[in-house]
Design a protein around this motif. Structure first.
Motif, PDB file in Angstrom:
ATOM      1  N   ILE A 254       0.811  -1.382  -0.100  1.00 58.93           N
ATOM      2  CA  ILE A 254       0.012  -0.188   0.033  1.00 58.93           C
ATOM      3  C   ILE A 254       0.783   1.178  -0.007  1.00 58.93           C
ATOM      4  N   ARG A 269       0.915  10.335   4.708  1.00 61.54           N
ATOM      5  CA  ARG A 269       0.996   8.985   5.343  1.00 61.54           C
ATOM      6  C   ARG A 269       1.961   8.657   6.312  1.00 61.54           C
ATOM      7  N   SER A 398      -7.457  -0.281  -1.890  1.00 64.46           N
ATOM      8  CA  SER A 398      -6.537   0.922  -1.912  1.00 64.46           C
ATOM      9  C   SER A 398      -6.330   1.225  -3.350  1.00 64.46           C
ATOM     10  N   TYR A 399      -5.931   0.082  -4.147  1.00 67.59           N
ATOM     11  CA  TYR A 399      -5.458   0.260  -5.562  1.00 67.59           C
ATOM     12  C   TYR A 399      -6.904   0.675  -6.312  1.00 67.59           C
ATOM     13  N   GLY A 402      -8.142   4.130  -4.496  1.00 68.86           N
ATOM     14  CA  GLY A 402      -6.829   5.195  -4.379  1.00 68.86           C
ATOM     15  C   GLY A 402      -6.375   5.552  -5.760  1.00 68.86           C
ATOM     16  N   VAL A 412      -7.375   4.644   0.113  1.00 67.77           N
ATOM     17  CA  VAL A 412      -6.652   3.595   0.900  1.00 67.77           C
ATOM     18  C   VAL A 412      -7.166   3.319   2.504  1.00 67.77           C
ATOM     19  N   TYR A 413      -8.032   4.378   3.218  1.00 64.78           N
ATOM     20  CA  TYR A 413      -8.525   4.254   4.371  1.00 64.78           C
ATOM     21  C   TYR A 413      -9.710   3.517   4.412  1.00 64.78           C
TER      22      TYR A 413
END
Length: 460
Positions: A254, A269, A398-399, A402, A412-413
């Motif tokens: 990530i 991050r 996430s991919y 995000g 991502v979160y």
């Protein structure tokens, strides 16, 4: 062994303080390195994610040995506990030597493979080479402190962490900013400070370990192996290690995605990791304490007490991590402005802090139940649940969110939140099943009887 030594509170608070202090080392690095540049912060954040992934390799033996040490001490098998400890240290040390050599010669290759932004690649290579060469020290630190904690002595590692913090900040001031006439080594100085402090910690922990099992452990005992015990260590340790490795590598993956987003996102991050660690530490310390206590009670055949210990840790943890995150939200502006004056990073981090009010209780749910299941030797189930969840939900979303949908760090979160709650809920059903038909069923729900077969009052 003193029963009070294995109470949840007695175990948890030194672990909590120790972990706060260890995270404070990372916070001190971030604060001091932020005076160099945001790029330097990104290097430290990225490299630490990589080293956390490597650390899991060392926990293959140490994690399994730690649980078995607590179980054996609960069962009164002191000699086996000693052998388990010495085997864990020797094997982990051998793995540490191999990893240190590998990173020394391949740090730049690892950095490139993990999509470190081009502009910070030279600094990442230098930092990872220096710190990575000392991974033997990291390995021994992890194994020694794990073994000592599982004897019920959680205070001594806390004192060592306190000393490490003070000396690390002192060396950072000397090596980064040239205090007391030292050269200004910048990012290299942070790396050197880290290695020196870990070396001194190993020396102190090794002395502590040799006195942790009653009579002093002789050096010759480090060469005694019991294949049967080693087989048990691997049986318990490999699912936990693979589970931990998968989680850490997924977080590293990530971070790699965030690296594609840009240096600003990577720095944001990294700052968030530092802030979140103060909520995470509270929950994780309670989960680790519960694991030690449950393993000890399980070995002592106190199955009912072991079952409810999980819920006590989870309830306390839920309250504390939520309160902790709330306090960070209240003081968000001064905290973030102390790290950086970049308005984009500050605005992004504030939004992510609100998402943490949802994320952190989910983490606590997952950690408490996961560590409890591991403590009674059911780590394989935890691994089978965690691997698909963390890769499909945490990394996959996430991919998808995000990068593909351009939600950035917010995507991502969302992935991390769904992953934590999914795993936590499944593990809750598993823990309840152990009460009804699993490893705890024969001791939960049935009244205790005395030697004459009469039901004892007050046992239910």
């Amino acid at each position: 062994m003193n029963k009070n030594k294995m109470s949840l509170g007695t175990l948890a608070w030194p672990i909590m303080i120790e972990m706060f202090l260890q995270f404070a080392i990372g916070t001190a690095d971030t604060l001091m390195v932020s005076r160099i540049s945001n790029d330097a912060v990104a290097v430290v954040g990225f490299a630490n994610q990589f080293f956390n992934a490597v650390l899991i390799v060392f926990m293959l033996v140490a994690s399994g040995a730690g649980i078995l040490i607590a179980q054996r001490l609960g069962a009164g098998q002191q000699r086996d506990a000693r052998v388990l400890g010495t085997m864990a240290i020797v094997i982990t040390g051998a793995l540490g030597i191999i990893v240190s050599i590998t990173i020394f010669f391949g740090a730049g290759t690892f950095a490139e493979a993990l999509n470190v932004p081009h502009e910070i690649l030279p600094d990442a290579d230098t930092y990872m080479t220096i710190v990575g060469s000392g991974m033997l020290l990291t390995a021994l630190n992890a194994a020694l402190s794990t073994c000592v904690r599982n004897t019920g002595d959680t205070r001594s590692p806390m004192y060592i962490a306190f000393g490490m913090n003070i000396f690390h900040v002192f060396l950072n001031a000397c090596f980064i900013f040239g205090a007391l006439g030292f050269p200004k080594w910048g990012l290299q100085g942070v790396a050197l400070s880290t290695v020196i402090v870990r070396f001194l910690a190993v020396l102190v922990l090794l002395r502590l370990f040799r006195h942790a099992f009653g009579s002093k452990i002789a050096w010759s005992e480090f060469f005694k192996f019991k294949p049967k015990l080693l087989k048990e260590v691997i049986r318990i340790g490999w699912p936990m290690s693979l589970n931990g490795a998968s989680w850490t590598i997924s977080q590293l993956a990530i971070f790699s995605l965030i690296g594609i987003m840009g240096t600003h996102e990577l720095a944001a991050r990294t700052y968030m990791n530092t802030m979140e660690s103060f909520a995470f530490t509270v929950g994780w310390s309670l989960a680790v304490a519960a694991q030690i206590q449950i393993a000890y009670m399980y070995g002592k055949d106190m199955r009912r007490e072991a079952y409810y210990s999980c819920y006590r840790a989870m309830g306390a943890g839920m309250l504390l991590v939520t309160l902790n995150t709330g306090l960070m939200l209240v003081f968000r502006q001064p905290i973030l402005q102390y790290f950086t004056d970049d308005p984009w990073i500050i605005d992004t981090a504030i939004t992510l802090l609100w998402l943490n009010l949802i994320l952190q209780p989910g983490k606590m749910l997952n950690m408490a139940l996961g560590q409890s299941v591991n403590a009674i030797g059911d780590g394989r189930f935890s691994m089978m649940v965690s691997l698909p969840s963390m890769w499909i939900l945490a990394f996959g979303l996430s991919y998808a969110l995000g990068l593909s949908l351009d939600w950035g760090l917010y995507g991502v979160y969302v992935g991390m939140i769904l992953d934590e709650y999914t795993r936590g809920i499944i593990m809750w059903f598993r823990w309840r099943n152990h009460r009804k038909a699993g490893k705890l069923a024969d001791r939960i729900g049935a009244p205790a009887v005395d030697a004459k077969g009469a039901v004892q009052a007050g046992t239910m």
